[in-house]
Design a protein around this motif. Sequence first.
Motif, PDB file in Angstrom:
ATOM      1  N   ASP A  73      38.340  82.787  35.842  1.00 49.63           N
ATOM      2  CA  ASP A  73      39.049  81.579  36.347  1.00 49.63           C
ATOM      3  C   ASP A  73      40.043  81.991  37.545  1.00 49.63           C
ATOM      4  O   ASP A  73      40.719  81.308  37.766  1.00 49.63           O
ATOM      5  N   ARG A  74      39.777  82.897  37.924  1.00 45.92           N
ATOM      6  CA  ARG A  74      40.420  83.553  39.370  1.00 45.92           C
ATOM      7  C   ARG A  74      41.828  83.643  39.051  1.00 45.92           C
ATOM      8  O   ARG A  74      42.720  83.851  40.055  1.00 45.92           O
ATOM      9  N   GLU A  75      41.990  83.990  37.817  1.00 48.39           N
ATOM     10  CA  GLU A  75      43.647  84.292  37.280  1.00 48.39           C
ATOM     11  C   GLU A  75      43.713  85.664  36.720  1.00 48.39           C
ATOM     12  O   GLU A  75      44.611  86.520  37.099  1.00 48.39           O
ATOM     13  N   SER A  76      42.759  85.619  35.851  1.00 51.43           N
ATOM     14  CA  SER A  76      42.755  87.244  35.229  1.00 51.43           C
ATOM     15  C   SER A  76      41.591  87.809  35.711  1.00 51.43           C
ATOM     16  O   SER A  76      40.465  87.351  35.698  1.00 51.43           O
ATOM     17  N   TRP A  77      41.824  88.927  35.932  1.00 51.48           N
ATOM     18  CA  TRP A  77      40.777  89.813  36.869  1.00 51.48           C
ATOM     19  C   TRP A  77      40.497  91.257  36.000  1.00 51.48           C
ATOM     20  O   TRP A  77      41.500  91.910  35.420  1.00 51.48           O
TER      21      TRP A  77
ATOM     22  N   GLY B 212      39.510  79.827  46.644  1.00 50.96           N
ATOM     23  CA  GLY B 212      40.338  81.117  46.567  1.00 50.96           C
ATOM     24  C   GLY B 212      40.551  81.686  47.851  1.00 50.96           C
ATOM     25  O   GLY B 212      39.980  81.708  48.474  1.00 50.96           O
ATOM     26  N   VAL B 213      41.931  82.482  47.688  1.00 48.05           N
ATOM     27  CA  VAL B 213      42.483  83.025  49.013  1.00 48.05           C
ATOM     28  C   VAL B 213      42.869  84.519  48.357  1.00 48.05           C
ATOM     29  O   VAL B 213      43.473  84.592  47.200  1.00 48.05           O
TER      30      VAL B 213
ATOM     31  N   ASP C 227      44.361  78.334  43.996  1.00 48.16           N
ATOM     32  CA  ASP C 227      44.796  77.088  44.410  1.00 48.16           C
ATOM     33  C   ASP C 227      45.215  76.971  45.978  1.00 48.16           C
ATOM     34  O   ASP C 227      46.116  76.357  46.242  1.00 48.16           O
ATOM     35  N   GLU C 228      44.384  77.555  46.614  1.00 49.26           N
ATOM     36  CA  GLU C 228      44.553  77.491  48.140  1.00 49.26           C
ATOM     37  C   GLU C 228      45.758  78.235  48.694  1.00 49.26           C
ATOM     38  O   GLU C 228      46.335  77.609  49.701  1.00 49.26           O
TER      39      GLU C 228
END
Length: 366
Positions: free
Chosen positions: A24-28, A326-327, A341-342
């Motif tokens: 989810d590009r939140e938890s890695w 994603g950034v 979220d950019e």
Amino acid sequence: MDNDPRTIMAIGTKKGLWLAESADRESWTLNGPHFLNIEVASVAIDTREGRTRILAGINDWHWGPAVVHSDDEGATWSETEHGAIKFPPDTDTALARIWHLRPDTAERPGVVWAGCEPISVFRSTDSGENFELNRGLWNHPHRSEWGAGFGGAAVHSIVPNIQDPNIIHAAMSTGGVYRSSDGGTSWEPRNKGISANFFPDPYPEFGQCVHHITADAQDPTRLYAQNHGGVYRTDDAGDQWISIADGLPADFGFVFLAHPRTGGTVWTIPLTSDEHRIPVNGRLSLYRSTDAGVSWSEQHHGLPDVDYNVVLRDAAALDEHPGAVGVYFGTRGGEVFASNDEGDHFVTVAARLPDVLSVRAAQVVG
């Protein structure tokens, strides 16, 4: 599900490579180090041709620099037997560092560019297995007058034109921006309007210490440059550059990113000055523009209020997620941040790694 999309991030540091993964590009989740105690100055993730290939430009303290690659997300690594990048014998030159790895467009499968130290451009047509020196730039009559930036004398940015394969831009420290319109056979300086205030003539034909260049997503004649003092845009492929620094808290820095789909949307990370080289007021922030640099807004949510570490030019990246891109970036303090979220908010992916030198991210399936 095995076929659900995931995002992977390659993090090259002064002492090894780490790989991060997220649904989810939140938890890695983080694994590594690969190549412990070896400098990883450049990384790339090539998702063309139905596979995911991670490329790394390593600099072994004993064996020297090399390009290695993995087709199984770091489980195994391969290296071309006699070295992927080597200077031809007649150049009487040895490779010092691989600063930048750049897969070309999807329409040019197999083509990968490398910017190296000493100042040089190499090109691969077999997905990074073997590279050939670009003789046009290497034999350029200006070469004897190009100098070394603070980190070395290297090509650090290569921007192939998304529409015309004959047009390529490259930037070097120090030398400035050069453009080829014939596929790399010849190169011309394209620095008009970019300052070099350390010279008696502050606007020379070449010799500028350009720190990074990138191209607009929709208009390939529009490029952006973060200079050693100055932030610029060109709307004619480099024939003339104009300042877009108004609205930024400082005009020094290394990072410049352009949205992969939305024209005019770009990011930079301002630093105080070439003397101090810290985030402005010790507050780590990105600045985003959605109008090609006419105006800027700060993005800081989730980032440290106090941080005195630099973000280097290749240590920041965007993915090409079909929704909000994603950034990603890492600092010389070993922290890595990601936004799904950019840039509106960031999470910490890793902390207390060695100096982060290079970051790339990509969405993969399978």
